[in-house]
Scaffold this motif. Structure first.
Motif, PDB file in Angstrom:
ATOM      1  N   PRO A 188       0.842  -1.197   0.000  1.00  0.00           N
ATOM      2  CA  PRO A 188       0.000   0.000   0.000  1.00  0.00           C
ATOM      3  C   PRO A 188       0.883   1.255   0.000  1.00  0.00           C
ATOM      4  CG  PRO A 188      -0.081  -1.087   2.134  1.00  0.00           C
ATOM      5  CD  PRO A 188       0.701  -1.981   1.226  1.00  0.00           C
ATOM      6  N   ALA A 189       0.367   2.320  -0.560  1.00  0.00           N
ATOM      7  CA  ALA A 189       1.122   3.580  -0.619  1.00  0.00           C
ATOM      8  C   ALA A 189       1.361   4.152   0.772  1.00  0.00           C
ATOM      9  CB  ALA A 189       0.385   4.591  -1.495  1.00  0.00           C
ATOM     10  N   THR A 190       0.408   3.925   1.675  1.00  0.00           N
ATOM     11  CA  THR A 190       0.539   4.415   3.046  1.00  0.00           C
ATOM     12  C   THR A 190       0.212   3.288   4.017  1.00  0.00           C
ATOM     13  OG1 THR A 190      -1.761   5.158   3.097  1.00  0.00           O
ATOM     14  CG2 THR A 190      -0.102   6.782   2.412  1.00  0.00           C
ATOM     15  N   ALA A 191       0.689   3.444   5.238  1.00  0.00           N
ATOM     16  CA  ALA A 191       0.445   2.440   6.272  1.00  0.00           C
ATOM     17  C   ALA A 191      -0.888   2.705   6.959  1.00  0.00           C
ATOM     18  CB  ALA A 191       1.567   2.465   7.290  1.00  0.00           C
ATOM     19  N   ASP A 192      -1.613   1.633   7.287  1.00  0.00           N
ATOM     20  CA  ASP A 192      -2.862   1.757   8.036  1.00  0.00           C
ATOM     21  C   ASP A 192      -2.594   2.279   9.434  1.00  0.00           C
ATOM     22  OD1 ASP A 192      -4.352   0.849   5.921  1.00  0.00           O
ATOM     23  OD2 ASP A 192      -4.478  -1.214   6.655  1.00  0.00           O
ATOM     24  N   HIS A 193      -1.539   1.783  10.040  1.00  0.00           N
ATOM     25  CA  HIS A 193      -1.135   2.230  11.372  1.00  0.00           C
ATOM     26  C   HIS A 193       0.381   2.092  11.470  1.00  0.00           C
ATOM     27  CE1 HIS A 193      -0.745  -2.014  12.398  1.00  0.00           C
ATOM     28  NE2 HIS A 193      -1.956  -2.179  11.936  1.00  0.00           N
ATOM     29  N   GLY A 194       1.019   2.954  12.202  1.00  0.00           N
ATOM     30  CA  GLY A 194       2.472   2.933  12.302  1.00  0.00           C
ATOM     31  C   GLY A 194       3.108   3.220  10.954  1.00  0.00           C
ATOM     32  N   ARG A 195       4.244   2.556  10.712  1.00  0.00           N
ATOM     33  CA  ARG A 195       4.941   2.759   9.443  1.00  0.00           C
ATOM     34  C   ARG A 195       4.965   1.513   8.581  1.00  0.00           C
ATOM     35  NH1 ARG A 195      10.396   5.756  11.190  1.00  0.00           N
ATOM     36  NH2 ARG A 195      11.122   3.912  10.130  1.00  0.00           N
ATOM     37  N   ALA A 196       4.482   0.401   9.110  1.00  0.00           N
ATOM     38  CA  ALA A 196       4.541  -0.862   8.377  1.00  0.00           C
ATOM     39  C   ALA A 196       3.611  -0.839   7.168  1.00  0.00           C
ATOM     40  CB  ALA A 196       4.166  -2.020   9.294  1.00  0.00           C
ATOM     41  N   ARG A 197       4.166  -1.225   6.030  1.00  0.00           N
ATOM     42  CA  ARG A 197       3.387  -1.344   4.794  1.00  0.00           C
ATOM     43  C   ARG A 197       3.481  -2.795   4.342  1.00  0.00           C
ATOM     44  NH1 ARG A 197       6.357   2.709   1.236  1.00  0.00           N
ATOM     45  NH2 ARG A 197       5.240   1.563  -0.350  1.00  0.00           N
ATOM     46  N   PRO A 198       2.498  -3.606   4.701  1.00  0.00           N
ATOM     47  CA  PRO A 198       2.582  -5.040   4.405  1.00  0.00           C
ATOM     48  C   PRO A 198       2.711  -5.313   2.907  1.00  0.00           C
ATOM     49  CG  PRO A 198       0.395  -4.443   5.212  1.00  0.00           C
ATOM     50  CD  PRO A 198       1.237  -3.230   5.308  1.00  0.00           C
ATOM     51  N   ALA A 199       3.596  -6.254   2.586  1.00  0.00           N
ATOM     52  CA  ALA A 199       3.861  -6.598   1.187  1.00  0.00           C
ATOM     53  C   ALA A 199       3.198  -7.925   0.842  1.00  0.00           C
ATOM     54  CB  ALA A 199       5.361  -6.681   0.955  1.00  0.00           C
ATOM     55  N   ARG A 200       2.898  -8.073  -0.433  1.00  0.00           N
ATOM     56  CA  ARG A 200       2.353  -9.346  -0.935  1.00  0.00           C
ATOM     57  C   ARG A 200       2.853  -9.548  -2.353  1.00  0.00           C
ATOM     58  NH1 ARG A 200      -1.266  -8.382  -4.635  1.00  0.00           N
ATOM     59  NH2 ARG A 200      -2.369  -6.416  -4.694  1.00  0.00           N
TER      60      ARG A 200
END
Length: 153
Positions: free
Chosen positions: A93-105
């Motif tokens: 995702p372009a931005t994190a839902d919470h914190g700084r983590a941007r989950p990858a797939r």
């Protein structure tokens, strides 16, 4: 270099090439060299391949988790992720839902690329396993896990 390997623990004055640490490093260097050669043919690096393998098993991992699991720094892990994302092999995702983590797939292209290279990498592991009597493989895996755990504490 097929020198006799002692069954007793080495001491500081013994030949370092018979120490467990030396032999582990030699095996690791041989594995890394073999993987580098195979992956180069596919335009990939070991950290890129490891990241794809991990995301196939655990979609949604963060950069920090992937970096730890692939034995690179967070900064290097982020470079790997950016490169894979630019190549269309992963999505974040372009931005994190919470914190700084941007989950990858993995993307569909990422799954295809991973599948294309897996047989070559798995063949390397098969060569390693074939060098060990089959009845000793499970014990070796357990020993390696215990060695890592002893040093991680």
């Amino acid at each position: 270099m097929n020198a006799r390997v002692p069954t007793e623990p080495s001491g500081p004055t013994d030949d370092v090439t018979h120490h467990v640490g030396y032999l582990l490093k030699r095996a690791q260097a041989a594995l890394r060299g073999a993987m580098d050669r195979v992956l180069r043919e596919h335009g990939m690096t070991v950290p890129q391949y490891a990241t794809l393998e991990l995301l196939a098993l655990h979609p949604g991992m963060s950069n920090a988790d992937l970096a730890r699991a692939t034995f690179v720094t967070r900064q290097s892990g982020n470079v790997v992720l950016r490169g894979l994302q630019e190549a269309g092999l992963i999505a974040r995702p372009a931005t994190a839902d919470h914190g700084r983590a941007r989950p990858a797939r993995l993307t569909e292209m990422g799954h295809a690329r991973l599948t294309a290279v897996q047989a070559s990498v798995y063949a390397i592991e098969q060569r390693m396993v074939e060098a060990i009597p089959p009845q000793r493989v499970a014990a070796l895996l357990g020993d390696l896990d215990r060695i890592a755990a002893a040093l991680e504490d």
